[in-house]
Structures are given as C-alpha cells and as structure tokens.
Motif scaffolding. Structure first.
Motif, PDB file in Angstrom:
ATOM      1  N   ILE A 149      -1.311   8.993  -8.944  1.00 24.77           N
ATOM      2  CA  ILE A 149      -2.138   8.573  -7.814  1.00 24.77           C
ATOM      3  C   ILE A 149      -1.483   7.368  -7.152  1.00 24.77           C
ATOM      4  N   PRO A 150      -1.139   7.428  -5.859  1.00 27.34           N
ATOM      5  CA  PRO A 150      -0.545   6.258  -5.194  1.00 27.34           C
ATOM      6  C   PRO A 150      -1.567   5.150  -5.024  1.00 27.34           C
ATOM      7  N   PHE A 151      -1.078   3.941  -4.955  1.00 29.95           N
ATOM      8  CA  PHE A 151      -1.975   2.784  -4.872  1.00 29.95           C
ATOM      9  C   PHE A 151      -2.871   2.837  -3.633  1.00 29.95           C
ATOM     10  N   ILE A 152      -2.364   3.365  -2.531  1.00 31.01           N
ATOM     11  CA  ILE A 152      -3.166   3.395  -1.314  1.00 31.01           C
ATOM     12  C   ILE A 152      -4.412   4.253  -1.494  1.00 31.01           C
ATOM     13  N   ASP A 153      -4.312   5.342  -2.279  1.00 29.09           N
ATOM     14  CA  ASP A 153      -5.474   6.188  -2.519  1.00 29.09           C
ATOM     15  C   ASP A 153      -6.453   5.527  -3.480  1.00 29.09           C
ATOM     16  N   VAL A 154      -5.934   4.777  -4.440  1.00 25.83           N
ATOM     17  CA  VAL A 154      -6.810   4.007  -5.329  1.00 25.83           C
ATOM     18  C   VAL A 154      -7.563   2.949  -4.528  1.00 25.83           C
ATOM     19  N   PHE A 155      -6.851   2.262  -3.662  1.00 29.83           N
ATOM     20  CA  PHE A 155      -7.440   1.218  -2.826  1.00 29.83           C
ATOM     21  C   PHE A 155      -8.507   1.803  -1.905  1.00 29.83           C
ATOM     22  N   SER A 185       5.134  13.004   6.334  1.00 23.75           N
ATOM     23  CA  SER A 185       3.914  12.853   7.125  1.00 23.75           C
ATOM     24  C   SER A 185       3.050  11.741   6.575  1.00 23.75           C
ATOM     25  N   ASP A 186       3.025  11.577   5.242  1.00 24.06           N
ATOM     26  CA  ASP A 186       2.267  10.486   4.651  1.00 24.06           C
ATOM     27  C   ASP A 186       2.771   9.146   5.149  1.00 24.06           C
ATOM     28  N   LEU A 187       4.104   8.979   5.111  1.00 24.19           N
ATOM     29  CA  LEU A 187       4.672   7.690   5.494  1.00 24.19           C
ATOM     30  C   LEU A 187       4.498   7.430   6.972  1.00 24.19           C
ATOM     31  N   CYS A 188       4.618   8.480   7.782  1.00 26.98           N
ATOM     32  CA  CYS A 188       4.444   8.279   9.223  1.00 26.98           C
ATOM     33  C   CYS A 188       3.026   7.856   9.541  1.00 26.98           C
ATOM     34  N   SER A 189       2.060   8.477   8.863  1.00 29.04           N
ATOM     35  CA  SER A 189       0.666   8.172   9.179  1.00 29.04           C
ATOM     36  C   SER A 189       0.241   6.832   8.626  1.00 29.04           C
ATOM     37  N   VAL A 190       0.938   6.344   7.595  1.00 32.74           N
ATOM     38  CA  VAL A 190       0.499   5.117   6.960  1.00 32.74           C
ATOM     39  C   VAL A 190       1.317   3.915   7.367  1.00 32.74           C
ATOM     40  N   GLY A 191       2.637   4.063   7.419  1.00 32.22           N
ATOM     41  CA  GLY A 191       3.474   2.888   7.595  1.00 32.22           C
ATOM     42  C   GLY A 191       4.013   2.704   8.975  1.00 32.22           C
ATOM     43  N   SER A 192       4.832   3.624   9.451  1.00 30.49           N
ATOM     44  CA  SER A 192       5.607   3.369  10.652  1.00 30.49           C
ATOM     45  C   SER A 192       4.770   3.311  11.907  1.00 30.49           C
ATOM     46  N   THR A 193       3.625   3.965  11.905  1.00 34.62           N
ATOM     47  CA  THR A 193       2.809   3.966  13.113  1.00 34.62           C
ATOM     48  C   THR A 193       1.950   2.724  13.235  1.00 34.62           C
ATOM     49  N   GLY A 194       1.850   1.981  12.172  1.00 32.79           N
ATOM     50  CA  GLY A 194       1.019   0.788  12.222  1.00 32.79           C
ATOM     51  C   GLY A 194      -0.444   1.072  12.021  1.00 32.79           C
ATOM     52  N   SER A 195      -0.799   2.255  11.520  1.00 35.93           N
ATOM     53  CA  SER A 195      -2.206   2.561  11.319  1.00 35.93           C
ATOM     54  C   SER A 195      -2.825   1.692  10.245  1.00 35.93           C
ATOM     55  N   ILE A 196      -2.011   1.267   9.292  1.00 40.44           N
ATOM     56  CA  ILE A 196      -2.408   0.195   8.408  1.00 40.44           C
ATOM     57  C   ILE A 196      -1.649  -1.025   8.880  1.00 40.44           C
ATOM     58  N   LEU A 198       0.813  -1.217   0.000  1.00 37.52           N
ATOM     59  CA  LEU A 198       0.000   0.000   0.000  1.00 37.52           C
ATOM     60  C   LEU A 198       0.842   1.261   0.000  1.00 37.52           C
ATOM     61  N   THR A 199       2.003   1.221   0.614  1.00 34.50           N
ATOM     62  CA  THR A 199       2.788   2.442   0.814  1.00 34.50           C
ATOM     63  C   THR A 199       3.978   2.572  -0.123  1.00 34.50           C
ATOM     64  N   LEU A 200       4.214   1.613  -0.998  1.00 33.29           N
ATOM     65  CA  LEU A 200       5.399   1.659  -1.849  1.00 33.29           C
ATOM     66  C   LEU A 200       5.412   2.914  -2.725  1.00 33.29           C
ATOM     67  N   ASP A 201       4.257   3.278  -3.273  1.00 35.39           N
ATOM     68  CA  ASP A 201       4.209   4.476  -4.113  1.00 35.39           C
ATOM     69  C   ASP A 201       4.550   5.726  -3.317  1.00 35.39           C
ATOM     70  N   LEU A 202       4.114   5.788  -2.054  1.00 34.52           N
ATOM     71  CA  LEU A 202       4.457   6.934  -1.219  1.00 34.52           C
ATOM     72  C   LEU A 202       5.958   6.966  -0.939  1.00 34.52           C
ATOM     73  N   ILE A 203       6.549   5.789  -0.736  1.00 35.73           N
ATOM     74  CA  ILE A 203       7.996   5.717  -0.507  1.00 35.73           C
ATOM     75  C   ILE A 203       8.748   6.208  -1.734  1.00 35.73           C
ATOM     76  N   LYS A 204       8.319   5.767  -2.903  1.00 33.44           N
ATOM     77  CA  LYS A 204       8.978   6.196  -4.136  1.00 33.44           C
ATOM     78  C   LYS A 204       8.807   7.694  -4.355  1.00 33.44           C
ATOM     79  N   GLU A 205       7.629   8.202  -4.042  1.00 28.41           N
ATOM     80  CA  GLU A 205       7.379   9.629  -4.206  1.00 28.41           C
ATOM     81  C   GLU A 205       8.258  10.443  -3.263  1.00 28.41           C
TER      82      GLU A 205
END
Length: 475
Positions: A208-214, A77-88, A53-60
């Motif tokens: 559009i990152p995959f997470i937003d499409v999903f 902030s995108d990566l913190c809210s999506v990946g490292s915090t475990g919110s997904i 889900l977050t690979l596109d954000l990482i690449k961006e």
C-alpha cells in the motif's frame, strides 16, 4: 480516526435530520480550508510533502519498469495525477535533483508548461479562497431555497451540490486546479478499493503506498460525513414522509460511516500479509493497527442502534457501554498517534536510533519525543497536547445539554474538532514519513535542522535554502 463515533438524529422530519444534511458539506468545506493551512506550513518549514506522498508510487513505477511489467502505464497515470500536475500542492523537487531540475527548466518550450502548471497547481491561498467561496455558496443556496422559495432542506442541499458540480465542470482556466485535484481524489478512491494482488501471477500483494494510507486516514476522520450522506439517501428515499423508526433504517448510514475503517483495516491486513511472506519481524504492527481501526466500528454501531431504542433503562445501559468503547478507542488511537504515526517516545535516550540520529539530544523535548523535530519542540509539543485533548472531545457529551441546544449541534461540534485534530495530525505524520524516507541521507545536515527548529515561525526568507543545499554551499 474520529474522536467520537456518535451519530446525530436519524428519524423524523424535524430540525435534527435537516441539521444532518447541512453539517456534512460544512465539515467538508472546513477540511478543505484546513488542508490549505497544512500546505502553507509544509511550504514554510521546507517539507517537500508532494515527494513524501508520492515516493512509494515512484518506487513502484521504477520497479515495474525494471521488470518490464504490465503496470507501467498505470503507474505513469498515478504519478501524473498526483505529482507533476500539482493536484497535490507544493514543490516536487528534492534536494537530490534540484540542479537537474533547474537545467531542465531552462530548456526551450518550458514557458508554456510553466503556465499550464501554474493554472493546475494547488496552493494554500487557492484552497482557503475556495473553501470560503463554498461556505458562501452553501449559505446563499440554503437561504434562497428555504426562506425565499419555501423549499425543504433536502432541496437546498441538492441545489448546493449541483451548483458545485457545475462550477467545477465549467472549462475555466481559474478552476483547472480544482478539476485536477478532483481527478486525483477519484483515482486514489479507486485505488482504495482496488485489489492489490496479482491473481494470475505470483499472488503476492502489492504494498500500500503512503498516499493511499494518508488518504484513507483522512476519510476515517470524515466517517460522520459518510453517515450523513447515507442519511441523505434515506431522507430522499422516504421524502416527503419521515424516516421510519426501524432497525433497517440505520443500516445504510452505518455501513457508509464504517467504510473508511474497513478500508483502512484491509490495508493493514494487506501489509501484514506482505510482511508474513517476507518474514518481517515487525509484521505484527500491521495487525495491531487493524485492531485499532476495529475499535472505531463498535462505538459507531452502538450509537446508531441507540437511536432505535425507546426503553430508557436499556438506553442507559447502552450509554455506559458506549462510553467504555469510546474510551478504549481514544486511548488506543492516541498511543498509536504518538508512537507509530509520529515516531515519538520510541526510547530515543537509549540508543538515539529514532530518525537515524546517534548524537546527544539538544533538549528534553528531543529526548522524550524524537531527535528530529522539523516544526520545532514548542510547536510539536503544542500539537501533541491538542491531539490529546481532541482525542477525548467526546467527553463533551457529559455536558451536552448545558453547552448545546440539541444533539446534532453537539455532533457538528465534534466533527469540526475532529477536522482540526486531523489537520494537526497531518503535520507530524508527513514530517515523520519525511524523516523515515531520508533516514541515513541527512546526517550531515543535522546542525542546519536544529537551527531551523530554533527559528520556527520566523520569516520564510530566513530559511530560503534547504539544509542539504546550505551544507553544499559551505563545503
């Protein structure tokens, strides 16, 4: 995308509108529990869906860092809210950085970070318990407010939503993961409506990152919930009087229900524009996808307009037209599910190009569907069959009076079926995105993948290591 875009009763102050108020939180609760099922199966089959889900954000973020752009802070902030915090929820390590992650985990001060991460991590068990708690709260608030206090259904629903908000905002460690997840949802919701172009720069839209499409696809399955929220606004506005039977009364609920489809179609147009600028030969696929979402709007509009018609002859004509629209939408969406969203039936026998594999297929299912099936052939075929059936769940309307006591129970049933269909769709969609992201990187692990497929639904310990890690151990 919803299997049927019919709407329930709109006008009046009887049981129809009251049922509309109750069904939207019920469907959301069911969706939360079903996402817990997704989390469990992703973990069971060793699919690092957080990374998917977050690979596109990482690449961006990496591209922005290389260019020294102004969006670096936003990407962080995108990566913190999506990946490292475990919110997904789920593991955030990939096979490529497992060793480095283990070394970092042994550094001083990681114990406190591990505790904080455990508090905010979203797991399957937490999601299921949370959904059951919400269901109990909904029942208790409804019974207490209506049966004991003698209040209305509108009051009961507002009491429920208020109790949920207060419970989430309380600074308890046990609910930290809920607050983190809600912040992620709010942030991704903003990104759905955020213009993705640099108006003062080159004018090239951001992909559009995959997470937003999903996320937008998930909202499409909840379009009837958006309609019910629009209906709730109308009922509250006219309370205690019933909603008048006028055309303007369906505009707000219908627009609310249409928003997910407009957002998703806009994403497709953005990607089409990017493809045109890059001379991408496959840019037409994004336009076809946008057309697919447009076919979801017409059944919703016709169904809502049908509620304002009193002439039986005109109603019958609209009913026939609605059935044609539903059939077109379901067939179009089903074909897109199988071929594009899941990467199946793409002429795998001819060249074996699907999924980056060129070797012979181990079964007829692999030949017809695709060479790589992380969930195994039987499970994938089962999901495919169920998706076909649920895409046409609207045919229950032909037996609506025989199976359901009223139209709103029928609508509630189709909403539940769509939530189930979406949860199964999630499995193969994330699996296919995972395969595409790792195309060309895992050919040496094909034998291990096939072994995983043959042992589907065995105890997780039988696949305690990822395929690439097992290969490294053997070598």
């Amino acid at each position: 995308m919803s299997s049927g875009q019919e709407v329930g009763e709109i006008f009046g102050d009887g049981s129809g509108p009251a049922m509309s108020l109750l069904r939207s939180p019920t469907v959301i609760i069911a969706a939360v529990g079903l996402w817990g099922m997704n989390v469990y199966l992703f973990k069971l089959f060793k699919i690092d869906y957080v990374h998917v889900l977050t690979l596109d954000l990482i690449k961006e973020k990496e591209a922005s860092a290389r260019k020294g752009g102004d969006n670096k802070e936003d990407d962080n902030s995108d990566l913190c809210s999506v990946g490292s915090t475990g919110s997904i929820p789920g593991p955030t390590m990939t096979n490529r950085n497992t060793k480095g992650s283990k070394r970092r985990a042994n550094s001083p001060g990681d114990n406190n970070n591990h505790v904080n991460s455990a508090d905010s991590e979203v797991t399957a068990g937490k999601l299921i318990i949370f959904s059951l708690s919400l269901l109990l709260l909904l029942h208790m608030s409804t019974v207490t407010w209506i049966d004991f206090i003698g209040g209305s259904a509108i009051g009961a629903i507002f009491i429920f939503y208020l109790a949920v908000i207060v419970g989430i905002l309380l600074p308890l460690p046990s609910t930290a993961w809920i607050r983190t997840a809600c912040m992620t949802i709010f942030h991704r919701t903003f990104e759905l409506i955020n213009p993705r172009c640099f108006c003062l720069g080159s004018g090239i839209p951001r992909a559009i990152p995959f997470i937003d499409v999903f996320f937008a696809d998930a909202c499409c399955s909840l379009s009837k919930v958006f309609f019910d929220w629009g209906m709730l606004w109308h009922l509250a506005w006219h309370y205690p009087e019933p909603v008048p039977m006028e055309l303007h009364s369906i505009i707000i609920p219908s627009v609310a229900a249409s928003l997910p489809y407009f957002i998703r179609a806009r994403q497709c147009l953005v990607m089409y524009t990017i493809g045109a600028m890059k001379a991408d030969a496959k840019k037409y696929q994004h336009m076809l996808n946008a057309i697919k979402y447009s076919t979801s709007l017409w059944p919703l509009v016709v169904s809502a307009y049908q509620k304002t018609i009193t002439n039986e002859k005109e109603k019958a004509a609209l009913e026939a037209f609605l059935i044609v629209l539903l059939a077109i939408n379901s067939t179009y969406s089903l074909a897109w599910d199988i071929i594009m969203d899941w990467g199946m039936m793409q002429n795998t026998c001819a060249g074996g190009s699907n999924g980056g594999l060129t070797k012979s297929h181990s079964s007829c299912a692999h030949s017809v569907l695709r060479p790589k099936l992380r969930f195994g052939a039987p499970t994938s075929i089962g999901i495919l069959f169920i998706d076909i059936v649920l895409r046409y769940s609207w045919v229950l309307r032909f037996w609506e009076t025989d199976l359901f006591p009223n139209a709103d129970i029928y609508i509630l049933c189709t909403q539940f079926l769509e939530a189930i269909r979406r949860s199964l769709w999630n499995l193969l969609r994330v699996e296919w995105e995972h395969i595409k992201q790792n195309k060309g990187k895992e050919e040496d692990a094909d034998d291990d993948v096939e072994m995983m497929e043959q042992k589907a639904f065995l105890a997780p310990k039988s696949r305690s290591m990822s395929p690439s890690f097992q290969h490294k151990q053997r070598s």
